[in-house]
Design a protein around this motif. Structure first.
Motif, mmCIF file in Angstrom:
data_model
loop_
_atom_site.group_PDB
_atom_site.id
_atom_site.type_symbol
_atom_site.label_atom_id
_atom_site.label_comp_id
_atom_site.label_asym_id
_atom_site.label_seq_id
_atom_site.Cartn_x
_atom_site.Cartn_y
_atom_site.Cartn_z
ATOM 1 N N LEU A 215 0.826 -1.209 0.000
ATOM 2 C CA LEU A 215 0.000 0.000 0.000
ATOM 3 C C LEU A 215 0.852 1.246 0.000
ATOM 4 C CD1 LEU A 215 -2.972 -0.487 2.477
ATOM 5 C CD2 LEU A 215 -3.053 -0.151 0.016
ATOM 6 N N ARG A 216 1.850 1.264 0.870
ATOM 7 C CA ARG A 216 2.696 2.452 0.951
ATOM 8 C C ARG A 216 3.475 2.644 -0.335
ATOM 9 N NH1 ARG A 216 0.932 5.535 1.605
ATOM 10 N NH2 ARG A 216 2.684 6.899 1.711
ATOM 11 N N PHE A 217 3.924 1.530 -0.948
ATOM 12 C CA PHE A 217 4.639 1.669 -2.209
ATOM 13 C C PHE A 217 3.716 2.254 -3.276
ATOM 14 C CE2 PHE A 217 5.273 -0.141 -6.424
ATOM 15 C CZ PHE A 217 6.384 0.606 -6.774
ATOM 16 N N MET A 218 2.543 1.640 -3.440
ATOM 17 C CA MET A 218 1.648 2.079 -4.510
ATOM 18 C C MET A 218 1.219 3.525 -4.317
ATOM 19 S SD MET A 218 -0.810 -1.163 -5.169
ATOM 20 C CE MET A 218 -1.368 -1.322 -3.514
ATOM 21 N N ASP A 219 0.780 3.845 -3.098
ATOM 22 C CA ASP A 219 0.238 5.184 -2.885
ATOM 23 C C ASP A 219 1.325 6.252 -2.955
ATOM 24 O OD1 ASP A 219 -2.171 4.017 -2.733
ATOM 25 O OD2 ASP A 219 -2.451 4.239 -0.583
ATOM 26 N N SER A 220 2.546 5.934 -2.498
ATOM 27 C CA SER A 220 3.585 6.960 -2.587
ATOM 28 C C SER A 220 4.071 7.101 -4.023
ATOM 29 C CB SER A 220 4.755 6.636 -1.655
ATOM 30 O OG SER A 220 5.426 5.482 -2.091
ATOM 31 N N PHE A 221 4.000 6.019 -4.778
ATOM 32 C CA PHE A 221 4.417 6.083 -6.175
ATOM 33 C C PHE A 221 3.394 6.844 -7.023
ATOM 34 C CE2 PHE A 221 6.380 4.532 -10.091
ATOM 35 C CZ PHE A 221 7.704 4.423 -9.714
ATOM 36 N N LEU A 222 2.145 6.814 -6.574
ATOM 37 C CA LEU A 222 1.079 7.483 -7.330
ATOM 38 C C LEU A 222 0.735 8.840 -6.730
ATOM 39 C CD1 LEU A 222 -1.289 4.412 -7.739
ATOM 40 C CD2 LEU A 222 -0.068 5.526 -9.592
ATOM 41 N N ILE A 223 1.506 9.294 -5.749
ATOM 42 C CA ILE A 223 1.143 10.481 -4.985
ATOM 43 C C ILE A 223 0.908 11.676 -5.905
ATOM 44 C CG2 ILE A 223 3.544 11.189 -4.560
ATOM 45 C CD1 ILE A 223 2.598 12.055 -1.756
ATOM 46 N N TYR A 224 -0.188 12.380 -5.662
ATOM 47 C CA TYR A 224 -0.482 13.536 -6.499
ATOM 48 C C TYR A 224 -0.913 14.766 -5.695
ATOM 49 C CZ TYR A 224 -2.747 16.676 -9.709
ATOM 50 O OH TYR A 224 -3.113 17.799 -10.382
#
Lengths: 289, 267
Positions: A215-224
């Motif tokens: 979750l942290r990887f995906m959300d930080s990678f997609l952070i907008y």
């Protein structure tokens, strides 16, 4: 533990499949469609094949944004995961202390993302913000709108502040799910706190930690929303992460074709890396415990 | 001595954690001119004008009602569909199980920006634009997979012998699931409910794209405070403080389920 083999289990999965596929499949196909066409207007489009993919892959600003994105996500994971586990271990196991900790922990998670950015604008302002004026007061000139390094530090701080609680909550729930008998056995054996952590708590938390890391990887990678509001991608392009650059192309220049190709490549990168993380975490558990 | 050190570290962490929220609370009790004009550690002239505006202006408070409605619908749908699916993934081997399990999560991995337009087209085809159910369904895209993943983790922590014993004792699947299994994974259900609520509550892009007036979420209403004269920081902060309240209530209700965890003694 071997699972039962029974294809009728599909019946339990079908509702989930239908509800997710409803929102997932058609939009994805539409975006694939955009990515291979040049769109001039409604009903006026031309097939261009892999043209946009070539253009996007050769874009040096995209490479730059990708590198920044890796650095950002890497730093965020390295800080949040150990910190989150540590705090979860420190939290009281029962009583009012546990209730209070859980509620306080959840507060940063509940603020809409655009508001997080806005609040941090004021919080870090050197004249009227608490953090900004505190750092200025220590004799360090602080202005994240002028210095790229300070913009990065501010963003990482905000990200860690905002999302470490998610890791804590997951790790805490995972810790609470360990049967008391394990700890009693460890006590009889005279195991040290470190041994208890390494051989009981960490392996038992593997499931929740896999989710936390993914979750942290995906959300930080997609952070907008948060960096867009706080720094707008600046100063210069120093905090222009992938999704900010994507929106610049999609909305700013209204190039739907390249933006769609960009989205698909972006999606594949996240997919590939998440899959790698997942495999590694699955196997780590099998070897360790 | 050891316990004291733990407590000090923990309190220090919470102190830092609460600072930005304290600052928001501080600003919410001041007027905009005061916020921009003076640095002040605490509100000197407390004013509730910002809160009064939110509670009396229907364009503000209806945002909260809309958000609570679609978030609740979403949480219920997510839990009801994810519970049986997570059980299937944790107990059974079936064709395509691991692919299906990972595919679910891939739905959280797409950058939203470009997907918004096709989303709008899809939901207008079904005539769902500007309804609460549209936002609730759209948020299922990322909440249902999350719910399945979290619940599966908790369910896999429970030995399968338990299921076998219960079936031998004459439980049917539904009665076993509701009366024996659910109490055991309530920590997981509590955490899952909270996460579904939270992710749906803070999501802005889908919610804003799929609504215009009737189902407009609070996060979208809050972007309105950006006007030609700049931001109204006081009003925005008050609205921010109020967005925390519903979620804090949710976690208050599930906290015992999270803390009690594994109650193996029941069976």
């Amino acid at each position: 533990m071997n699972k039962w083999e029974d294809n009728r289990a599909w019946f339990l999965v079908i509702p989930v499949f239908i509800i997710v596929a409803f929102s997932a499949i058609l939009p994805l196909m539409t975006v694939v469609n955009y990515s291979v066409q040049d769109i001039f207007g409604p009903g006026d489009r031309m097939f261009v094949g892999v043209e946009w993919f070539k253009e996007v892959l050769g874009d040096s600003r995209l490479h730059e944004a990708l590198l920044k994105q890796f650095l950002f996500s890497g730093l965020v994971l390295l800080i949040e995961i150990p910190l989150g586990i540590g705090i979860a271990l420190l939290m009281p196991k029962k009583g009012w202390g546990s209730s209070l900790s859980l509620v306080l922990m959840a507060l940063p998670l509940l603020i809409p993302w655009n508001v997080i950015g806005t609040i941090w604008i004021v919080f870090t302002r050197p004249d009227i913000g608490l953090l900004g004026s505190f750092i200025n007061g220590m004799g360090i000139p602080f202005d994240h709108t002028a210095s790229p390094i300070q913009a990065w530090i501010t963003l990482i701080l905000m990200e860690v502040w905002h999302w470490t609680p998610l890791v804590v909550l997951l790790a805490y729930a995972g810790l609470r799910a360990i049967p008391e008998a394990y700890f009693q056995a460890a006590k009889i054996d005279g195991a040290s706190a470190w041994a208890v952590f390494k051989y009981i708590q960490l392996p038992k938390m593997r499931g929740v930690l896999t989710i936390a890391i993914l979750l942290r990887f995906m959300d930080s990678f997609l952070i907008y929303a948060e960096p867009f509001v706080l720094t707008g991608g600046g100063p210069g392009n120093s905090t222009t992460f992938l999704s900010i650059y994507l929106v610049k192309i999609a909305v700013g220049q209204f190039d739907l074709g390249p933006a769609a190709a960009f989205s698909l490549i972006y999606f594949l990168i996240v997919l590939l890396l998440s899959w790698l993380f997942y495999q590694v975490l699955q196997n780590a558990g099998k070897g360790g415990a | 001595m050891k316990i004291k050190k733990r407590t000090i570290v923990l309190i220090f962490y919470f102190f830092l954690l609460m600072l930005p929220i304290y600052w928001m609370l501080n600003m919410s009790l001041r007027t905009n001119a005061d916020i921009l004009g003076n640095f002040s550690l605490y509100p000197k002239d407390i004013t509730f004008a910002n809160y009064i505006k939110i509670f009396t202006d229907s364009s503000w408070y209806s945002g909260y009602i809309n958000s609570i409605l679609y978030v609740s619908i979403n949480t219920i749908i997510s839990l009801l569909t994810a519970l049986p699916a997570a059980y299937a993934f944790s107990r059974y081997k079936f064709i395509g199980d691991s692919q299906m399990f990972f595919w679910l999560l891939t739905n959280r991995m797409a950058p939203a920006a470009v997907f918004l337009l096709p989303f709008f087209q899809l939901y207008s085809t079904f005539g769902l634009i500007d309804t609460h159910i549209a936002v609730a369904l759209a948020h299922c895209l990322f909440n249902v997979p999350l719910a399945v993943w979290i619940l599966e983790g908790f369910m896999s922590g429970i030995p399968r012998e338990l299921d076998e014993t219960a079936y031998i004792d004459g439980y049917s699947f539904p009665s076993f699931f509701i009366f024996v299994f659910m109490p055991l994974i309530r920590a997981g259900v509590g955490v899952t409910a909270f996460f579904c609520f939270m992710f749906s509550w803070v999501e802005l892009l889908f919610a804003r794209t799929l609504t215009t007036t009737v189902a407009k979420p609070i996060a979208a209403t809050m972007t309105r405070t950006v006007s030609a004269t700049g931001l109204d920081w006081g009003l925005l902060s008050a609205a921010g403080i109020l967005t925390i309240v519903p979620g804090a209530l949710v976690i208050w209700f599930v906290r015992n389920h999270m803390a009690k965890g594994f109650a193996m003694g029941r069976v």
